[in-house]
Design a protein around this motif. Structure first.
Motif, PDB file in Angstrom:
ATOM      1  N   ASP A  26       0.863  -1.187   0.000  1.00  0.00           N
ATOM      2  CA  ASP A  26       0.000   0.000   0.000  1.00  0.00           C
ATOM      3  C   ASP A  26       0.900   1.237   0.000  1.00  0.00           C
ATOM      4  O   ASP A  26       1.342   1.691   1.052  1.00  0.00           O
ATOM      5  N   LEU A  27       1.188   1.760  -1.188  1.00  0.00           N
ATOM      6  CA  LEU A  27       2.135   2.857  -1.318  1.00  0.00           C
ATOM      7  C   LEU A  27       1.419   4.187  -1.522  1.00  0.00           C
ATOM      8  O   LEU A  27       0.368   4.258  -2.162  1.00  0.00           O
ATOM      9  N   ALA A  28       2.024   5.243  -1.003  1.00  0.00           N
ATOM     10  CA  ALA A  28       1.502   6.595  -1.198  1.00  0.00           C
ATOM     11  C   ALA A  28       1.654   7.001  -2.658  1.00  0.00           C
ATOM     12  O   ALA A  28       2.563   6.554  -3.359  1.00  0.00           O
ATOM     13  N   ILE A  29       0.758   7.867  -3.116  1.00  0.00           N
ATOM     14  CA  ILE A  29       0.821   8.435  -4.461  1.00  0.00           C
ATOM     15  C   ILE A  29       1.102   9.928  -4.317  1.00  0.00           C
ATOM     16  O   ILE A  29       0.272  10.679  -3.803  1.00  0.00           O
ATOM     17  N   ILE A  30       2.291  10.344  -4.758  1.00  0.00           N
ATOM     18  CA  ILE A  30       2.717  11.736  -4.666  1.00  0.00           C
ATOM     19  C   ILE A  30       2.395  12.431  -5.987  1.00  0.00           C
ATOM     20  O   ILE A  30       2.925  12.051  -7.032  1.00  0.00           O
ATOM     21  N   ASP A  31       1.516  13.429  -5.945  1.00  0.00           N
ATOM     22  CA  ASP A  31       1.118  14.153  -7.150  1.00  0.00           C
ATOM     23  C   ASP A  31       1.959  15.422  -7.263  1.00  0.00           C
ATOM     24  O   ASP A  31       1.710  16.408  -6.555  1.00  0.00           O
ATOM     25  N   LEU A  32       2.951  15.394  -8.145  1.00  0.00           N
ATOM     26  CA  LEU A  32       3.874  16.515  -8.257  1.00  0.00           C
ATOM     27  C   LEU A  32       3.238  17.754  -8.873  1.00  0.00           C
ATOM     28  O   LEU A  32       3.835  18.837  -8.816  1.00  0.00           O
ATOM     29  N   SER A  33       2.052  17.617  -9.446  1.00  0.00           N
ATOM     30  CA  SER A  33       1.378  18.816  -9.955  1.00  0.00           C
ATOM     31  C   SER A  33       0.998  19.757  -8.813  1.00  0.00           C
ATOM     32  O   SER A  33       0.739  20.941  -9.042  1.00  0.00           O
ATOM     33  N   PHE A  58       7.329   4.880  -3.085  1.00  0.00           N
ATOM     34  CA  PHE A  58       6.081   5.594  -3.337  1.00  0.00           C
ATOM     35  C   PHE A  58       5.903   5.770  -4.839  1.00  0.00           C
ATOM     36  O   PHE A  58       6.841   5.590  -5.622  1.00  0.00           O
ATOM     37  N   TYR A  59       4.683   6.091  -5.241  1.00  0.00           N
ATOM     38  CA  TYR A  59       4.384   6.387  -6.636  1.00  0.00           C
ATOM     39  C   TYR A  59       4.424   7.900  -6.854  1.00  0.00           C
ATOM     40  O   TYR A  59       4.125   8.688  -5.944  1.00  0.00           O
ATOM     41  N   VAL A  60       4.759   8.294  -8.074  1.00  0.00           N
ATOM     42  CA  VAL A  60       4.681   9.692  -8.485  1.00  0.00           C
ATOM     43  C   VAL A  60       3.767   9.787  -9.702  1.00  0.00           C
ATOM     44  O   VAL A  60       3.904   9.016 -10.659  1.00  0.00           O
ATOM     45  N   VAL A  61       2.832  10.726  -9.656  1.00  0.00           N
ATOM     46  CA  VAL A  61       2.000  11.085 -10.808  1.00  0.00           C
ATOM     47  C   VAL A  61       2.115  12.594 -10.980  1.00  0.00           C
ATOM     48  O   VAL A  61       2.773  13.270 -10.197  1.00  0.00           O
ATOM     49  N   GLY A  62       1.487  13.119 -12.017  1.00  0.00           N
ATOM     50  CA  GLY A  62       1.582  14.555 -12.263  1.00  0.00           C
ATOM     51  C   GLY A  62       2.992  14.988 -12.602  1.00  0.00           C
ATOM     52  O   GLY A  62       3.421  16.098 -12.285  1.00  0.00           O
ATOM     53  N   HIS A  63       3.727  14.111 -13.310  1.00  0.00           N
ATOM     54  CA  HIS A  63       5.135  14.353 -13.605  1.00  0.00           C
ATOM     55  C   HIS A  63       5.365  15.017 -14.952  1.00  0.00           C
ATOM     56  O   HIS A  63       6.510  15.296 -15.315  1.00  0.00           O
ATOM     57  N   THR A 248       7.507  -9.579   5.539  1.00  0.00           N
ATOM     58  CA  THR A 248       6.893 -10.230   4.385  1.00  0.00           C
ATOM     59  C   THR A 248       7.228  -9.457   3.114  1.00  0.00           C
ATOM     60  O   THR A 248       7.490  -8.246   3.152  1.00  0.00           O
ATOM     61  N   TRP A 249       7.205 -10.176   1.983  1.00  0.00           N
ATOM     62  CA  TRP A 249       7.453  -9.548   0.685  1.00  0.00           C
ATOM     63  C   TRP A 249       6.131  -9.104   0.081  1.00  0.00           C
ATOM     64  O   TRP A 249       5.203  -9.885  -0.021  1.00  0.00           O
ATOM     65  N   LYS A 250       6.053  -7.828  -0.310  1.00  0.00           N
ATOM     66  CA  LYS A 250       4.852  -7.256  -0.917  1.00  0.00           C
ATOM     67  C   LYS A 250       5.134  -6.888  -2.377  1.00  0.00           C
ATOM     68  O   LYS A 250       6.204  -6.363  -2.697  1.00  0.00           O
ATOM     69  N   TRP A 251       4.174  -7.160  -3.248  1.00  0.00           N
ATOM     70  CA  TRP A 251       4.322  -6.839  -4.666  1.00  0.00           C
ATOM     71  C   TRP A 251       4.093  -5.348  -4.904  1.00  0.00           C
ATOM     72  O   TRP A 251       3.306  -4.697  -4.190  1.00  0.00           O
ATOM     73  N   ILE A 252       4.745  -4.816  -5.928  1.00  0.00           N
ATOM     74  CA  ILE A 252       4.509  -3.441  -6.376  1.00  0.00           C
ATOM     75  C   ILE A 252       3.539  -3.493  -7.551  1.00  0.00           C
ATOM     76  O   ILE A 252       3.808  -4.126  -8.564  1.00  0.00           O
ATOM     77  N   LYS A 253       2.432  -2.809  -7.387  1.00  0.00           N
ATOM     78  CA  LYS A 253       1.363  -2.824  -8.398  1.00  0.00           C
ATOM     79  C   LYS A 253       1.663  -1.812  -9.510  1.00  0.00           C
ATOM     80  O   LYS A 253       2.173  -0.730  -9.259  1.00  0.00           O
ATOM     81  N   HIS A 254       1.350  -2.200 -10.730  1.00  0.00           N
ATOM     82  CA  HIS A 254       1.504  -1.293 -11.874  1.00  0.00           C
ATOM     83  C   HIS A 254       0.377  -0.279 -11.890  1.00  0.00           C
ATOM     84  O   HIS A 254      -0.802  -0.623 -11.746  1.00  0.00           O
ATOM     85  N   ILE A 255       0.730   0.998 -12.060  1.00  0.00           N
ATOM     86  CA  ILE A 255      -0.237   2.080 -12.264  1.00  0.00           C
ATOM     87  C   ILE A 255       0.126   2.763 -13.574  1.00  0.00           C
ATOM     88  O   ILE A 255       1.272   3.212 -13.760  1.00  0.00           O
ATOM     89  N   ASP A 256      -0.830   2.820 -14.495  1.00  0.00           N
ATOM     90  CA  ASP A 256      -0.574   3.436 -15.797  1.00  0.00           C
ATOM     91  C   ASP A 256      -0.031   4.859 -15.637  1.00  0.00           C
ATOM     92  O   ASP A 256      -0.561   5.652 -14.838  1.00  0.00           O
ATOM     93  N   ASN A 257       1.009   5.162 -16.408  1.00  0.00           N
ATOM     94  CA  ASN A 257       1.589   6.502 -16.474  1.00  0.00           C
ATOM     95  C   ASN A 257       2.050   7.013 -15.106  1.00  0.00           C
ATOM     96  O   ASN A 257       1.994   8.210 -14.826  1.00  0.00           O
ATOM     97  N   ALA A 258       2.501   6.103 -14.263  1.00  0.00           N
ATOM     98  CA  ALA A 258       3.043   6.487 -12.958  1.00  0.00           C
ATOM     99  C   ALA A 258       4.520   6.136 -12.903  1.00  0.00           C
ATOM    100  O   ALA A 258       5.050   5.427 -13.766  1.00  0.00           O
TER     101      ALA A 258
END
Length: 374
Positions: A26-33, A58-63, A248-258
């Motif tokens: 469960d990763l944070a999504i950082i919106d750089l916009s 963490f994820y980055v969007v708004g890049h 425990t090992w956690k998977w990283i989920k794909h997010i389009d255009n992130a």
């Protein structure tokens, strides 16, 4: 008026997303916009600090890249693998073990994984100064776009993240930026000193059932990155995992255009352990994706070569929460150049020793115990 046309290259068709029910982090999504306003920046500082101290990824969007631009980037990323012959690849192999530099190809079966099994991963690495060395013929018309990718990654993704991280340490916001320069004031300095900024294209190929059994399905052992910030443009093949705080090992989920972002050892050292480098690994994809190759685009960044990897003791936050030192004395900390070359030349080539920790192997590099998790 300059032409807006770009060279035609084959389209890379990515794998469909997995339908498997995976245990995702469960990763944070950082919106750089939101970085452009004082209120948005203040909120991002808190959000990023929490992400880095809890998960380390963490994820980055708004890049600033559109979906179409990202697709073009992946088309380019496949060229050094699908459009260059094996014979030509050999001409551009990086002298990694000899020089501690990744520039050029890392061919398949260079790294030892486990049980006598070697990797099935191809890399092509390009310094942000694309003129530092020659490149395969198929890549030459694409070099302006590759340089633009490096520049965009540095200025529009890395730079705001470094500003937020500095503010999170209660330091002036340009503190980290000043030691992660895109360019230098001195042309002589930039030519004589190496600024570690690297675009990496990486292609994982499926392995045999026998290799999977011998390595327990691990493609790259659990490790921390050597640099300060790693930037990964998200792609659909699930294989990346992080070691959570509960073991425990956690998977990283794909997010389009992130973009997926994490800190490495250099940032861990500079932040006195506050921005901890998170252990991660690559494993065999889930069953519905195992017939596909996995194509990755990275931007790796380290501080300038002459920076000493000692804690930023001026940080009021670190003075309050405490500093985790890797060296008894700050003057014993290595320069980035020493750390970079030593880690790079040793990875996948050195003989590891068994650790007292279960499932852990280790080696000592530049006075630091480096652990590998399997």
């Amino acid at each position: 008026m300059p032409s807006l046309t770009v060279p035609h290259i084959p389209h890379y068709e990515p794998a469909p997303a997995t339908n498997e029910a995976l245990d995702y982090a469960d990763l944070a999504i950082i919106d750089l916009s939101n970085f452009v306003t004082p209120e948005g920046r203040a909120q991002l500082v808190l959000q990023l600090r929490e992400a880095m101290t809890s998960k380390g990824f963490f994820y980055v969007v708004g890049h600033g890249y559109s979906k179409e631009q990202m697709e073009r980037m992946f088309d380019i990323a496949d060229v050094p693998f699908s459009q260059v012959s094996d014979e030509e690849k050999e001409k551009y192999v990086a002298q990694t073990k000899q020089t501690g530099s990744y520039q050029g190809y890392k061919l398949r079966q260079y790294w030892h994984i486990d049980g006598g099994v070697r990797d099935q991963v191809e890399n092509y690495n390009i310094h942000r100064d694309i003129s530092r060395r020659a490149h395969p013929e198929a890549l030459r018309p694409l070099l302006p776009e590759i340089r633009q990718l490096a520049h965009h990654s540095h200025m529009n993704v890395l730079s705001p993240i470094l500003r937020l991280m500095a503010l999170g340490l209660e330091l002036p916001e340009d503190t980290l930026l000043n030691i992660h320069r895109w360019e230098t004031d001195s042309e002589t300095y930039s030519k004589s000193r190496y600024l570690p900024r690297l675009v990496r294209y990486m292609k994982y190929h499926p392995r045999s059932p026998e290799e999977e059994e011998k390595t327990k399905n691990v493609w790259l052992k659990g490790h921390t990155d050597i640099g300060s910030i790693s930037i990964l443009y998200s792609q659909p093949v699930a294989a990346l995992q992080i070691l959570a705080r509960d073991g425990t090992w956690k998977w990283i989920k794909h997010i389009d255009n992130a973009i997926v972002v994490n800190a490495g050892d250099a940032m861990d050292f500079l932040s006195g352990g506050f921005y901890r480098a998170t252990i991660h690994r690559v494993v065999q994809p889930p069953p519905d994706q195992r017939q596909y190759t996995r194509l990755g685009i990275f931007y790796f960044c380290m501080p300038d070569d002459d920076v000493k990897l000692a804690p930023l003791v001026a940080s009021p936050l670190l003075q309050r929460v405490g500093i985790k030192r890797r060296f008894e004395k700050d003057e014993d900390a290595p320069l980035v150049a020493e750390w970079r070359k030593s880690r790079t030349s040793a990875y996948g080539q050195s003989v590891l020793s068994k650790s007292k920790e279960k499932g852990v192997e280790e080696e000592v590099i530049a006075g630091v115990v480096v652990k590998h998790y399997n």
